[in-house]
Design an enzyme around this catalytic site. Sequence first.
Site, PDB file in Angstrom:
ATOM      1  N   TRP A  29       0.853  -1.174   0.000  1.00 29.08           N
ATOM      2  CA  TRP A  29       0.000   0.000   0.000  1.00 29.08           C
ATOM      3  C   TRP A  29       0.891   1.227   0.000  1.00 29.08           C
ATOM      4  CZ3 TRP A  29       0.934   3.230   4.042  1.00 29.08           C
ATOM      5  CH2 TRP A  29       1.569   2.657   5.167  1.00 29.08           C
ATOM      6  N   PHE A  32      -1.445   6.744  -1.807  1.00 27.01           N
ATOM      7  CA  PHE A  32      -2.545   6.923  -2.743  1.00 27.01           C
ATOM      8  C   PHE A  32      -3.441   5.712  -2.907  1.00 27.01           C
ATOM      9  CE2 PHE A  32       0.425  10.170  -3.837  1.00 27.01           C
ATOM     10  CZ  PHE A  32      -0.325  11.201  -4.379  1.00 27.01           C
ATOM     11  N   VAL A  35      -2.447  -2.063  -3.083  1.00 26.83           N
ATOM     12  CA  VAL A  35      -2.053  -2.835  -4.266  1.00 26.83           C
ATOM     13  C   VAL A  35      -2.251  -4.330  -3.985  1.00 26.83           C
ATOM     14  CG1 VAL A  35      -0.181  -3.351  -5.886  1.00 26.83           C
ATOM     15  CG2 VAL A  35      -0.405  -1.051  -4.944  1.00 26.83           C
ATOM     16  N   ASP A 154      11.214  11.318  -9.002  1.00 31.16           N
ATOM     17  CA  ASP A 154      11.310  10.731  -7.661  1.00 31.16           C
ATOM     18  C   ASP A 154      12.088   9.426  -7.693  1.00 31.16           C
ATOM     19  OD1 ASP A 154      11.004  10.731  -4.915  1.00 31.16           O
ATOM     20  OD2 ASP A 154       9.044   9.755  -4.961  1.00 31.16           O
TER      21      ASP A 154
HETATM   22  P1  ATP Z   1       3.321   6.171  -2.747  1.00 30.77           P
HETATM   23  O1  ATP Z   1       2.901   6.669  -1.406  1.00 30.77           O
HETATM   24  O2  ATP Z   1       4.662   5.507  -2.723  1.00 30.77           O
HETATM   25  O3  ATP Z   1       3.168   7.162  -3.856  1.00 30.77           O
HETATM   26  P2  ATP Z   1       1.221   4.669  -4.090  1.00 30.77           P
HETATM   27  O4  ATP Z   1      -0.112   4.650  -3.405  1.00 30.77           O
HETATM   28  O5  ATP Z   1       1.357   5.526  -5.302  1.00 30.77           O
HETATM   29  O6  ATP Z   1       2.316   4.959  -3.015  1.00 30.77           O
HETATM   30  P3  ATP Z   1       2.748   2.477  -5.148  1.00 30.77           P
HETATM   31  O7  ATP Z   1       4.006   3.031  -4.610  1.00 30.77           O
HETATM   32  O8  ATP Z   1       2.583   2.458  -6.623  1.00 30.77           O
HETATM   33  O9  ATP Z   1       1.478   3.171  -4.462  1.00 30.77           O
HETATM   34  O10 ATP Z   1       2.522   0.992  -4.603  1.00 30.77           O
HETATM   35  C1  ATP Z   1       2.420   0.720  -3.223  1.00 30.77           C
HETATM   36  C2  ATP Z   1       3.182  -0.536  -2.871  1.00 30.77           C
HETATM   37  O11 ATP Z   1       2.563  -1.663  -3.519  1.00 30.77           O
HETATM   38  C3  ATP Z   1       4.628  -0.563  -3.325  1.00 30.77           C
HETATM   39  O12 ATP Z   1       5.467   0.018  -2.382  1.00 30.77           O
HETATM   40  C4  ATP Z   1       4.877  -2.062  -3.474  1.00 30.77           C
HETATM   41  O13 ATP Z   1       5.134  -2.651  -2.215  1.00 30.77           O
HETATM   42  C5  ATP Z   1       3.545  -2.586  -3.961  1.00 30.77           C
HETATM   43  N1  ATP Z   1       3.506  -2.669  -5.422  1.00 30.77           N
HETATM   44  C6  ATP Z   1       3.224  -1.667  -6.269  1.00 30.77           C
HETATM   45  N2  ATP Z   1       3.289  -2.067  -7.550  1.00 30.77           N
HETATM   46  C7  ATP Z   1       3.608  -3.371  -7.516  1.00 30.77           C
HETATM   47  C8  ATP Z   1       3.828  -4.381  -8.524  1.00 30.77           C
HETATM   48  N3  ATP Z   1       3.712  -4.096  -9.822  1.00 30.77           N
HETATM   49  N4  ATP Z   1       4.150  -5.616  -8.114  1.00 30.77           N
HETATM   50  C9  ATP Z   1       4.272  -5.894  -6.797  1.00 30.77           C
HETATM   51  N5  ATP Z   1       4.084  -5.015  -5.811  1.00 30.77           N
HETATM   52  C10 ATP Z   1       3.756  -3.757  -6.154  1.00 30.77           C
HETATM   53 MG    MG Z   2       2.871   6.911  -5.912  1.00 34.04          MG
END
Ligand code: ATP
Ligand code: MG
Length: 423
Positions: A29, A32, A35, A154
Amino acid sequence: DYCKGGYHPVTVGEQFKDGKYTVVRKLGWGHFSTVWLSRDNVTQKHVALKVVRSAAHYTETAIDEIKLLNKIVAAKPDHPGRKHVVSLLDSFEHKGPNGTHVCMVFEVLGENLLGLIKRWNHRGIPMPLVKQITKQVLLGLDYLHRECGIIHTDLKPENVLIEIGDVEQIVKTFVKEDLKKDDKEDNRGSSNASPKSEKEDEDKHKQREKTADILTREVSGISLDKSNEKKRAEDATAGDIISVKIADLGNACWTGHHFTNDIQTRQYRSPEVILGAKWGASTDVWSMAAMSGTKYGKDDDHIAQIIELLGPFPKSLCLSGKWSQEIFNRKGELRNIHRLRHWALPDVLKEKYHFKEEDAKKIADFLTPLLELTPEKRANAGGMAGGAWLEDTPGMEGMKIPGLEVGSKGEGIEGWANEVKKR
Ligand code: ATP
Ligand code: MG
Ligand code: MG
């Protein structure tokens, strides 16, 4: 976080896109989104499903992220850096009790580089692995900059994910481990899909690491068994090939449209961004090179350390930014910090990181063009992927992007050093 505008309360077994996807297990997670490992019922393959919080701000950001990701998918599939940037497979909307959520579907990836760095902490990541990762990230960046017109903004170890070998095989391991678990709480969905307290946050973090560990276990035959350090070292230096991908385009922008000047995580922030001066795609190259560096405190400390390492700023740069007056006086001297000790890059590599003279020189020669202070003069990523130090990268020996000179700069890359407004 579990109210209107917040996370969607995903449950294991839940269907998305009219039954195309079924949720299997949580992967992670972020601020935003949550996952989820999910099965694509059409292809019978597994995917990572990112379900974004529903409030307008998150939805708008997600729509921008999808536009960027779609450009990445389509721009130039045969560029050697294409496979080192994540692939968006699908995107759609999902209606739930907390609102309408943008969803993105990605290939399933493993843990991030921070995890890898931590695991090798006491001895450092073996050099062949460092070279593979460096070369691949540079190729991925070249693809983003040159072919997609995208700046990541980033780049840091958390946002570079390790590719896993046979996803379907590893998912089987997962499911087996899940079944074995007495701890039934683990996959109950909503109650555990987002952090509610610091303690829970920590628990989630641990679980995320565990998930990533399982996913990565098969990668390059690197054994994650903590009790078997020697085996790990051998595994990773035996010439196996790791593959990494640049991920999390959630903060990325276009070379022709910067969304904000408030970019990059402190440690990886370029001098031009610290000073509030013009910046462009070359700011990512700085971050790439800074991944081998140390932590900084305030802006002027950070600038002071850059000067100690790389020498004084050219006057044009130190006076050109919005924040320049706060850091430099009119003569181009630091306002608040006077005693600097010069500790040049090759010496730092020898004295602090204990490289041999010859290796220190090679690495310094490689990093110096990437750490060029003036954005215009900074070497482009693709050219440096062909640098002498990366010549013997296992599995990528002698590989270069055709027609790109080592140390070439912004030629052929729009928006290299500043935002280019189109029409
Ligand atoms: P951030 O606060 O980092 O912007 P975010 O809500 O945009 O978070 P992501 O960073 O894209 O979300 O994904 C959250 C987490 O989910 C990642 O840190 C990772 O652990 C997991 N994750 C994301 N994409 C994948 C993927 N393609 N395969 C496996 N795990 C994933
Ligand atoms: Mg992000
Ligand atoms: Mg992230």
